[in-house]
Write a protein that holds these residues in place. Structure first.
Motif, mmCIF file in Angstrom:
data_model
loop_
_atom_site.group_PDB
_atom_site.id
_atom_site.type_symbol
_atom_site.label_atom_id
_atom_site.label_comp_id
_atom_site.label_asym_id
_atom_site.label_seq_id
_atom_site.Cartn_x
_atom_site.Cartn_y
_atom_site.Cartn_z
ATOM 1 N N ILE A 87 0.839 -1.208 0.000
ATOM 2 C CA ILE A 87 0.000 0.000 0.000
ATOM 3 C C ILE A 87 0.868 1.249 0.000
ATOM 4 N N THR A 88 1.923 1.242 0.853
ATOM 5 C CA THR A 88 2.787 2.409 0.934
ATOM 6 C C THR A 88 3.438 2.697 -0.416
ATOM 7 N N ALA A 89 3.887 1.638 -1.097
ATOM 8 C CA ALA A 89 4.537 1.831 -2.395
ATOM 9 C C ALA A 89 3.577 2.491 -3.376
ATOM 10 N N VAL A 90 2.340 1.985 -3.448
ATOM 11 C CA VAL A 90 1.383 2.537 -4.413
ATOM 12 C C VAL A 90 1.034 3.980 -4.055
ATOM 13 N N LEU A 91 0.840 4.241 -2.754
ATOM 14 C CA LEU A 91 0.485 5.610 -2.349
ATOM 15 C C LEU A 91 1.616 6.588 -2.655
ATOM 16 N N LEU A 92 2.866 6.152 -2.428
ATOM 17 C CA LEU A 92 3.993 7.044 -2.728
ATOM 18 C C LEU A 92 4.080 7.305 -4.230
ATOM 19 N N ALA A 93 3.734 6.283 -5.031
ATOM 20 C CA ALA A 93 3.720 6.501 -6.481
ATOM 21 C C ALA A 93 2.674 7.547 -6.842
ATOM 22 N N ILE A 94 1.535 7.480 -6.170
ATOM 23 C CA ILE A 94 0.498 8.489 -6.420
ATOM 24 C C ILE A 94 1.010 9.876 -6.022
ATOM 25 N N CYS A 95 1.769 9.937 -4.913
ATOM 26 C CA CYS A 95 2.365 11.216 -4.502
ATOM 27 C C CYS A 95 3.261 11.775 -5.605
ATOM 28 N N VAL A 96 4.078 10.881 -6.207
ATOM 29 C CA VAL A 96 4.974 11.318 -7.278
ATOM 30 C C VAL A 96 4.157 11.923 -8.421
ATOM 31 N N GLN A 97 3.076 11.246 -8.780
ATOM 32 C CA GLN A 97 2.248 11.748 -9.879
ATOM 33 C C GLN A 97 1.572 13.060 -9.512
ATOM 34 N N LEU B 73 -0.176 -12.092 -4.498
ATOM 35 C CA LEU B 73 -0.848 -11.409 -5.602
ATOM 36 C C LEU B 73 -1.015 -9.920 -5.294
ATOM 37 N N ALA B 74 -1.157 -9.580 -3.997
ATOM 38 C CA ALA B 74 -1.222 -8.161 -3.627
ATOM 39 C C ALA B 74 0.091 -7.471 -3.965
ATOM 40 N N LEU B 75 1.206 -8.163 -3.685
ATOM 41 C CA LEU B 75 2.516 -7.606 -4.050
ATOM 42 C C LEU B 75 2.645 -7.463 -5.560
ATOM 43 N N PHE B 76 2.189 -8.492 -6.263
ATOM 44 C CA PHE B 76 2.217 -8.484 -7.728
ATOM 45 C C PHE B 76 1.431 -7.290 -8.247
ATOM 46 N N ALA B 77 0.217 -7.109 -7.690
ATOM 47 C CA ALA B 77 -0.642 -6.019 -8.136
ATOM 48 C C ALA B 77 -0.010 -4.670 -7.806
ATOM 49 N N ALA B 78 0.665 -4.584 -6.639
ATOM 50 C CA ALA B 78 1.296 -3.317 -6.268
ATOM 51 C C ALA B 78 2.395 -2.963 -7.262
ATOM 52 N N ALA B 79 3.227 -3.965 -7.612
ATOM 53 C CA ALA B 79 4.316 -3.695 -8.553
ATOM 54 C C ALA B 79 3.753 -3.315 -9.920
ATOM 55 N N ALA B 80 2.691 -4.020 -10.345
ATOM 56 C CA ALA B 80 2.080 -3.706 -11.640
ATOM 57 C C ALA B 80 1.443 -2.323 -11.603
ATOM 58 N N GLY B 81 0.753 -2.025 -10.493
ATOM 59 C CA GLY B 81 0.103 -0.727 -10.369
ATOM 60 C C GLY B 81 1.113 0.410 -10.381
ATOM 61 N N LEU B 82 2.273 0.148 -9.778
ATOM 62 C CA LEU B 82 3.316 1.164 -9.737
ATOM 63 C C LEU B 82 3.844 1.459 -11.135
ATOM 64 N N GLN B 83 4.015 0.388 -11.916
ATOM 65 C CA GLN B 83 4.498 0.609 -13.281
ATOM 66 C C GLN B 83 3.481 1.393 -14.084
ATOM 67 N N LEU B 84 2.199 1.138 -13.802
ATOM 68 C CA LEU B 84 1.144 1.852 -14.499
ATOM 69 C C LEU B 84 1.130 3.318 -14.076
ATOM 70 N N LEU B 85 1.232 3.550 -12.762
ATOM 71 C CA LEU B 85 1.148 4.916 -12.231
ATOM 72 C C LEU B 85 2.343 5.763 -12.646
ATOM 73 N N LEU B 86 3.523 5.138 -12.681
ATOM 74 C CA LEU B 86 4.742 5.918 -12.902
ATOM 75 C C LEU B 86 5.205 5.858 -14.347
ATOM 76 N N ARG B 87 4.340 5.408 -15.247
ATOM 77 C CA ARG B 87 4.778 5.325 -16.645
ATOM 78 C C ARG B 87 4.912 6.738 -17.215
ATOM 79 N N GLN B 88 5.676 6.807 -18.279
ATOM 80 C CA GLN B 88 5.880 8.092 -18.934
ATOM 81 C C GLN B 88 4.603 8.491 -19.649
ATOM 82 N N LEU B 89 3.992 9.575 -19.218
ATOM 83 C CA LEU B 89 2.777 10.015 -19.876
ATOM 84 C C LEU B 89 3.132 11.036 -20.944
#
Lengths: 115, 253
Positions: A87-97, B73-89
């Protein structure tokens, strides 16, 4: 003192909530959420604690030797820690965005979401 | 809403939550004297049926392995979600990327002491992580801890100032494969148990000799697969964030 772990739990929940409510920075807010979530670790371990018990790792210990602390809640705590990290990783990514899009990390200074 | 109104409302709510929570916590059974019927059953099952000396690992990777799959799978989803969120827009190529304002200055070098210690620790940390992954059923630790340790080794290379080397050692493609193998393998192991023994995540292979490396059957395999998954996911998260913080430097000619 036997309720101490549970009172610490309540304290961590409240402190985390105060932090989230008064936060002026999204990263600070994410950390406060982590503090709030760490209350669940204390609660789980407090539930499983056994006075005079040893760790539930029977490495050279005979299971009949004495009481063990509850292994189930310890396993749940491991799950909890992993979920917190995710959760922390995803939230921090949202912070970056947010910082990229809005130029600010102040939750009060954010404009409404845009597509 | 004005800040003041919000503060008053928040205080009221917090006091309410605090009172209810404290009362509830005071009504809990004393810590250290809780009922232990379930615990006794779990310990007996872990020792006799699973054959694992570490009862926590037995719970994680055998008795409640379905939970652990969900966790992976939660970890998997977090890593995938991060790649989606931090992709070059489109649109943030130039204006938002950090730019090196003084590209002619000397590159700050990592001190030799940090470099020696960090690089010297990489080997032992990797060895320790493998040790923990394969011995999680006998002594403390298991999959997730081993994965986190393996990711630490990667961060140590980064700490030593070897950003490029870090990507050579574990390219992102390898991490993607590792993540898929870890999560997919864990799910496959669960299904194998279903096919062979009729129960999802049924342990394949007997309990073995208690306290030895060969005990606990397929639980060890699940621990190793989860370690691979956790390591790959954590490393992906780390590299994904590192892409964000890199300054753009004109490449030296």
């Amino acid at each position: 003192m036997s309720q101490l772990p549970f009172l610490v739990t309540a304290w961590l929940v409240l402190v985390g909530l105060v932090g989230i409510l008064t936060s002026r920075n999204l990263i600070h807010l994410v950390i406060c959420l982590s503090v709030l979530q760490s209350a669940t670790y204390v609660l789980l371990l407090g539930v499983g604690f056994r006075r005079g018990g040893t760790a539930p790792v029977l490495d050279g210990v005979d299971p009949g030797d004495g009481p063990l602390v509850d292994p189930v809640v310890q396993a749940l705590t491991v799950t909890d820690v992993v979920v917190n990290a995710a959760i922390t990783a995803v939230l921090l990514a949202i912070c970056v965005q947010v910082r990229k899009r809005q130029g600010s990390l102040d939750p009060d200074g954010l404009r409404s979401m845009r597509g | 809403m004005r800040t003041r109104t919000r503060l008053v409302l928040a205080t009221l709510g917090l006091v309410g939550v605090g009172v209810v929570l404290t009362r509830g916590m005071l009504a809990m059974p004393d810590a250290g004297r809780a009922a232990d019927a379930y615990r006794t059953l779990v310990v007996a099952t872990a020792v006799e049926d699973v054959g694992a000396a570490n009862v926590v690992s037995a719970v994680l990777f055998d008795l409640r392995a379905v939970d652990t799959l969900g966790e992976a799978l939660a970890l998997f989803a977090a890593a995938a979600g991060l790649q989606l969120l931090l992709r070059q827009l489109s649109g943030d190529e130039d204006e938002h990327r950090a730019r090196d304002a003084a590209s002619d200055r000397r590159e700050p070098t990592t001190s030799d002491a940090v470099r020696v210690v960090a690089l010297g620790l990489v080997g032992p940390v990797v060895a320790l992580s493998i040790y923990i992954a394969v011995r999680g059923h006998v002594t403390v630790g298991a999959g997730f801890q081993a994965g986190a340790l393996a990711a630490t080794a990667l961060v140590l290379i980064y700490l030593a100032g070897r950003y490029q080397a870090m990507h050579r050692v574990v390219p992102e493609a390898v991490l993607d494969v590792g993540e898929g193998v870890g999560a997919g393998g864990a799910a496959g192991l669960g299904l194998a148990g279903l096919v062979v023994s009729g129960a999802l995540f049924a342990n394949l292979g007997g309990p073995g000799t208690f306290g030895t490396l060969g005990s606990a059957g397929s639980m060890v395999a699940l621990s190793v697969l989860i370690a691979v998954e956790a390591a790959a996911a954590t490393m992906l998260v780390v590299t994904e964030f590192q892409h964000q913080t890199l300054e753009l430097r004109p490449s030296p000619r």
